[in-house]
Design a protein around this motif. Structure first.
Motif, short mmCIF file in Angstrom:
data_model
loop_
_atom_site.label_atom_id
_atom_site.label_comp_id
_atom_site.label_asym_id
_atom_site.label_seq_id
_atom_site.Cartn_x
_atom_site.Cartn_y
_atom_site.Cartn_z
N ILE A 137 -2.92 -3.12 -2.66
CA ILE A 137 -4.31 -2.73 -2.96
C ILE A 137 -4.66 -3.09 -4.39
N LEU A 138 -5.92 -3.42 -4.56
CA LEU A 138 -6.49 -3.73 -5.88
C LEU A 138 -7.60 -2.71 -6.14
N ILE A 139 -7.53 -2.04 -7.29
CA ILE A 139 -8.59 -1.10 -7.67
C ILE A 139 -9.27 -1.68 -8.91
N ILE A 176 -1.77 -1.19 -6.56
CA ILE A 176 -0.89 -0.24 -5.85
C ILE A 176 -0.28 -0.95 -4.65
N ASN A 177 1.02 -0.74 -4.44
CA ASN A 177 1.69 -1.20 -3.21
C ASN A 177 1.94 0.01 -2.32
N GLN A 178 2.00 -0.23 -1.01
CA GLN A 178 2.26 0.86 -0.08
C GLN A 178 3.60 1.51 -0.44
N GLY A 179 3.60 2.85 -0.49
CA GLY A 179 4.82 3.56 -0.86
C GLY A 179 4.87 3.97 -2.32
N ASP A 180 4.02 3.38 -3.17
CA ASP A 180 3.98 3.77 -4.58
C ASP A 180 3.49 5.22 -4.72
N LYS A 182 -8.05 3.61 3.84
CA LYS A 182 -8.83 2.58 4.54
C LYS A 182 -8.34 1.18 4.16
N ALA A 183 -8.08 0.97 2.87
CA ALA A 183 -7.63 -0.36 2.40
C ALA A 183 -6.23 -0.67 2.94
N PHE A 184 -5.37 0.36 3.02
CA PHE A 184 -4.01 0.13 3.53
C PHE A 184 -3.99 -0.26 5.02
N LYS A 185 -5.09 0.00 5.73
CA LYS A 185 -5.16 -0.45 7.14
C LYS A 185 -5.26 -1.98 7.22
#
Length: 325
Positions: free
Chosen positions: A191-193, A136-140, A183-186
């Motif tokens: 992000i990787l899930i 996931i990228n921020q804004g997705d 939390k990860a976006f901070k």
């Protein structure tokens, strides 16, 4: 006598751990061969720090320091920066442009391994097994149901580019998923899930030692926490058992895969990779190119088990960097 700049600090949450690593290198270097200098590379300043904690600014034009009326230049840089800019390729590219050799891998390898998503994509065609993952990228737009259908629960939510387990969460219930994403976006905008791998976790040091790729004795990680998180890594809330309690065949299999990864990526210097063994198959989690170098850190523990002292380990890294020049 070679002038060695030991760079430490960095711009990430890991800077204090890096300063500990750098100080261990500084103490360990053989003063009959090297003149070591501590160089703190921080967001607000780049400075050389002497034994009395006096600071002297670094001239970023040529990476030199004016010290008591003398210009100090460096024959080689010992890289002890965890995270950015020491582990993501920035400092490697800068030093390469200046023609100053350094002890870690090249800038491309550093950038690739620091980006967990890209690293796994490059290694998959070589048959290196990994967890099921989603990015996931921020804004997705985040479709929680479909992501969890793919990776299952429990799962891990991680910043794509951070170290020392900052920003990682283990998600057991669906309602924990969005707080874990926040939390990860901070820590990162990507992000990787990953699916939860239930098995034995091992850490494998691979180094170039005296010109040959050497796999160090394998360490088994037994965390008292939900996973090998920051507290487990640095606050003693884990057992690190070297050599790992796995049989000789599994040991040989893990070592072969770790060596293969090192060679596929055309690595230099230190590396420490983490695997989880599930149903007899090692699955790669990540590769660190500037692993912790304190006496308690995993790679020095492994070197000790292999009969390599810290001064020998660090001397070897400097000699190889000088030879590669």
């Amino acid at each position: 006598m070679k002038n060695v700049a030991i760079i430490m600090g960095g711009y990430s949450s890991e800077y204090q751990i890096s300063i500990k690593s750098g100080n261990v290198v500084y103490k360990s270097l053989d003063r009959s061969k090297y003149h070591p200098y501590r160089v703190h590379i921080l967001k607000e300043k780049w400075v050389m720090v002497d034994d009395d904690e006096n600071e002297y600014p670094v001239n970023r034009h040529d990476f030199s320091v004016d010290h008591d009326g003398h210009k100090v230049t460096f024959d080689v840089v010992f890289n002890a920066i965890h995270g950015t800019p020491g582990e993501d390729g920035l400092i490697q590219a800068y030093l390469e442009l200046l023609g100053i050799p350094q002890t870690s891998c090249g800038f491309y390898q550093a950038g690739l391994t620091f980006n967990k998503r890209d690293l796994l994509s490059v290694l998959k065609p070589y048959g290196i097994k990994t967890a099921v993952s989603h990015y996931i990228n921020q804004g997705d737009v985040i479709d929680i149901e479909s992501i969890l259908d793919k990776v299952g629960l429990p799962c891990f939510v991680k910043p794509n580019k951070s170290g020392s387990s900052f920003g990682i969460s283990k998600v057991k219930e669906q309602e924990e998923f969005m707080p874990a994403i926040e939390k990860a976006f901070k820590e990162d905008s990507e992000i990787l899930i990953e699916s939860f791998l239930d098995g034995t976790e091992v850490s494998v040091g691979v180094i170039n030692y005296k010109g040959e790729v050497k796999v160090l004795p394998i360490t088994e990680i037994v965390s008292e926490n939900e996973f090998f998180d920051y507290e487990a890594k640095y606050l003693g809330q884990s057992q690190e058992i070297t050599p790992a309690r796995i049989d000789d065949d599994m040991s040989a299999k893990v070592a072969e895969i770790a060596k293969k990864v090192y060679q596929i990526l055309k690595m230099d210097g230190f590396s420490r990779s983490e695997y989880i063994i599930v149903n007899g198959e090692p699955h790669l989690l990540e590769v660190n190119t500037v692993p912790g170098l304190t006496e308690e850190s995993i790679l020095p523990q492994q070197a000790r088990e292999a009969g390599i002292t810290l001064p020998e380990l660090f001397d070897n890294a400097i000699q190889l960097a000088l030879r590669n020049k």
